[in-house]
Design a protein around this motif. Structure first.
Motif, PDB file in Angstrom:
ATOM      1  N   SER A  26       0.919  -1.166   0.029  1.00 53.70           N
ATOM      2  CA  SER A  26      -0.043   0.027   0.158  1.00 53.70           C
ATOM      3  C   SER A  26       0.701   1.092  -0.196  1.00 53.70           C
ATOM      4  O   SER A  26       2.107   1.037   0.232  1.00 53.70           O
ATOM      5  CB  SER A  26      -0.789  -0.089   1.220  1.00 53.70           C
ATOM      6  N   TYR A  27       0.427   2.418  -0.304  1.00 51.17           N
ATOM      7  CA  TYR A  27       0.879   3.678  -0.131  1.00 51.17           C
ATOM      8  C   TYR A  27       1.248   3.995   1.316  1.00 51.17           C
ATOM      9  O   TYR A  27       0.621   3.769   2.364  1.00 51.17           O
ATOM     10  CB  TYR A  27       0.208   4.794  -0.723  1.00 51.17           C
ATOM     11  N   GLY A  35      -3.074   5.065  -3.623  1.00 50.12           N
ATOM     12  CA  GLY A  35      -3.255   6.030  -2.361  1.00 50.12           C
ATOM     13  C   GLY A  35      -4.676   5.674  -2.067  1.00 50.12           C
ATOM     14  O   GLY A  35      -5.292   4.771  -1.660  1.00 50.12           O
ATOM     15  N   GLN A  70       5.671   3.139  -7.155  1.00 47.98           N
ATOM     16  CA  GLN A  70       4.286   3.586  -6.779  1.00 47.98           C
ATOM     17  C   GLN A  70       4.083   4.693  -6.033  1.00 47.98           C
ATOM     18  O   GLN A  70       3.162   5.280  -5.935  1.00 47.98           O
ATOM     19  CB  GLN A  70       3.713   2.440  -6.045  1.00 47.98           C
ATOM     20  N   GLN A  71       5.190   4.771  -4.882  1.00 47.81           N
ATOM     21  CA  GLN A  71       5.335   6.021  -3.961  1.00 47.81           C
ATOM     22  C   GLN A  71       5.228   7.164  -4.816  1.00 47.81           C
ATOM     23  O   GLN A  71       4.569   8.179  -4.550  1.00 47.81           O
ATOM     24  CB  GLN A  71       6.224   5.759  -2.820  1.00 47.81           C
ATOM     25  N   THR A 103       2.172   7.838  -6.952  1.00 50.79           N
ATOM     26  CA  THR A 103       0.965   8.247  -6.079  1.00 50.79           C
ATOM     27  C   THR A 103       1.021   9.738  -5.587  1.00 50.79           C
ATOM     28  O   THR A 103      -0.081  10.506  -5.448  1.00 50.79           O
ATOM     29  CB  THR A 103       0.754   7.283  -5.005  1.00 50.79           C
ATOM     30  N   SER A 104       2.194   9.930  -5.123  1.00 51.69           N
ATOM     31  CA  SER A 104       2.439  11.409  -4.755  1.00 51.69           C
ATOM     32  C   SER A 104       2.307  12.575  -5.523  1.00 51.69           C
ATOM     33  O   SER A 104       1.481  13.393  -5.274  1.00 51.69           O
ATOM     34  CB  SER A 104       3.849  11.590  -4.011  1.00 51.69           C
ATOM     35  N   TRP A 142      -2.262  11.618   4.106  1.00 47.41           N
ATOM     36  CA  TRP A 142      -1.983  12.370   3.289  1.00 47.41           C
ATOM     37  C   TRP A 142      -2.313  14.006   3.692  1.00 47.41           C
ATOM     38  O   TRP A 142      -3.397  13.810   4.263  1.00 47.41           O
ATOM     39  CB  TRP A 142      -2.803  12.197   1.761  1.00 47.41           C
TER      40      TRP A 142
END
Length: 527
Positions: free
Chosen positions: A26-27, A66, A86-87, A90-91, A110
């Motif tokens: 996951s994020y 996310g 992915q991180q 997503t950011s 977030w």
């Protein structure tokens, strides 16, 4: 390697082309980590690339980006699943997009990212911050989410003083012009995808074959992780809860049973529906394997198994003819194989070739075909018990424990049988102690070599209560605490020579190592 600008990446995410596979973690970035990424992009620092897997296969299991639920693809092909980055992706999406509603603001998950006009402009300190709404100061913090929405950007920037207006336009243009390195890996070969995925994630939080297979076998009524957890719960009653918790071991067993190859990568090309339909065979094979270990070797906990991978060939054997009983002839072959493999350390190092061979031969044995399962050539000698020190976690020590268990040991002091169900169900219990007490030897009780105080030849089943009674006494002294007369019912199963109670340290080591070697050879022969 191709570059994509941020706007293009967001557009492809919104159209459903870029997606997160279910085997991704996951994020996990904290909001300030996302702010640092923005600072790196702004300052032109390296920030890594994004690796995409392009495929025509829609995975059964996908994750949100996310806190954002991704739309279905607008077209069937191509779909680009994120293998690495992915991180970062997503950011970027969470920072700049405006079209998809995300989760509510959560400072631990977030927060919106802002450009801080008052931050000092230098190489080290970031000029971007993650802030909750109530901490935002008008005129100081400018929202990055407006950068790719011209109308919103214009409205927010117009209220700024001229110098700050020019500053934020310059900042915005750096992000509009920024290129994100993107590498696309196009393949329908799941094995190749698995290898790539594992390699690129080795330096981060480990992501392994288990997540991949969970995604590729998932259905509404079948989740591989749930199945493994259910096995763990079922086997916990027998001391084998760790089976289900060891995903790698479970995958090897599953692969050996279902595709006749213990390498987890062999499952990649297996049909997900077939894995789901035949998983009961895996379950029964493991149940029968555990029963064999408990009944024939008194193994009541996975930690007493010299090699957890010994379960793999056993599962292969019990995957076949599951309704037929184990014959005595097969039982002896399996025991010979167990002892020869364990005592020879045959599964140490990189054992996959041996595990694969043994799994095939175990299956042949069960099917009545010619089998060489128990034909490993190995001869043990006294040095095994003299050179190896006792540490409950090592293979040689586990072999010694199981050898002595099979002799049905008795208490040194009371001569009552040791309750093996209790002792062997708790691997942290201290029921294995020195025949020549360590304190006695260290205090000068004997002359000669003390380097073998912890040698396997000096270890026996001695209960904690008995050990407290023996303490630092010489064997000839604690002999008086044992039953009078013949104590062969104690010494025979413990393989204790007469030299022990004569306080003959060197003679005892030699004699007991010889007795243990004789037993080991007998177990490997299994007439």
């Amino acid at each position: 390697m191709a570059d994509l600008n941020i706007d293009k990446i967001m557009s492809r995410i919104k159209s459903g082309e870029i997606r997160i596979p279910g085997f991704q973690r996951s994020y996990v970035w904290e909001p300030q980590q996302a702010a640092l990424l923005m600072d790196s992009i702004y300052k032109g620092y390296p920030f890594g690339s994004i690796l995409l897997w392009r495929t025509g296969t829609v995975l059964n299991s996908e994750k949100n980006l996310g806190g954002f639920s991704l739309p279905d693809p607008e077209k069937d092909y191509p779909i680009d699943y994120v293998l690495d980055g992915q991180q970062r992706i997503t950011s970027l999406f969470a920072t700049f997009q405006n079209g998809i509603a995300g989760d509510d603001e959560d400072p631990e998950v977030w927060l919106p990212i802002y450009y801080d006009f008052d931050a000092k402009e230098d190489a080290q300190d970031p000029q971007f911050v993650a802030l909750p709404h109530d901490k935002v100061l008008d005129g100081r913090h400018f929202p990055l989410k407006t950068f790719f929405h011209p109308v919103n950007f214009s409205r927010s920037a117009q209220s700024l003083p001229e110098d700050r207006y020019e500053e934020i336009v310059t900042v915005q243009q750096k992000f509009v012009a920024a290129d994100i390195p993107v590498q696309t890996f196009e393949s329908e070969d799941r094995t190749s995808v698995a290898i790539v995925f594992e390699r690129v994630n080795r330096l981060g939080v480990e992501l392994n074959m288990f997540q991949l297979l969970t995604a590729w076998t998932w259905s509404e009524d079948f989740d591989l992780q749930d199945k493994f957890e259910a096995l763990s719960e079922e086997f916990s009653e027998f001391g084998f809860a760790d089976i289900g918790a060891d995903n790698d071991l479970m995958l090897r067993c599953t692969a050996a049973v279902l595709v006749n190859d213990p390498a987890p990568t062999a499952l990649i090309d297996a049909n997900g529906a077939d894995v789901r339909a035949r998983f009961d065979i895996v379950h029964n094979a493991l149940r029968l394997s555990v029963d064999f270990l408990r009944s024939n070797l008194h193994i009541h906990h996975l930690r007493f198994l010299p090699y957890p991978s010994l379960l793999v060939p056993l599962a292969s054997y019990f995957a076949e003819r599951q309704n037929q009983p184990l014959t005595d002839a097969d039982r002896k072959v399996l025991l010979r194989w167990f002892w020869r493999t364990s005592l020879s350390h045959r599964y140490s190092g990189n054992p996959m070739r041996n595990i694969r061979t043994d799994s095939e031969q175990a299956r042949n044995l069960r099917l009545g075909k010619p089998s060489t399962l128990d034909q490993t050539v190995f001869d043990i000698d006294d040095s095994f018990f003299l050179a190896n020190s006792f540490r409950q976690a090592n293979v040689a020590s586990k072999c010694l424990i199981l050898m002595l268990v099979g002799q049905h040991p008795r208490s040194f002091i009371s001569a009552t049988p040791v309750d093996l169900n209790v002792v062997l169900s708790e691997p942290n219990r201290r029921e294995f102690h020195h025949c020549f007490p360590q304190a006695y030897l260290l205090n000068g009780g004997i002359e000669g070599d003390r380097s073998r105080i912890n040698a396997l030849a000096n270890i026996a089943f001695i209960t904690r209560a008995d050990n407290r009674t023996i303490l630092d006494k010489a064997p000839s002294v604690y002999r008086d605490l044992m039953p009078a007369g013949d104590i062969s019912q104690i010494t025979a199963p413990a393989l204790l020579p007469d030299e022990l109670f004569a306080d003959d340290w060197s003679g005892f080591l030699t004699a007991r190592a010889s007795l243990l070697t004789e037993l080991a050879r007998k177990l490997m022969a299994q007439p």
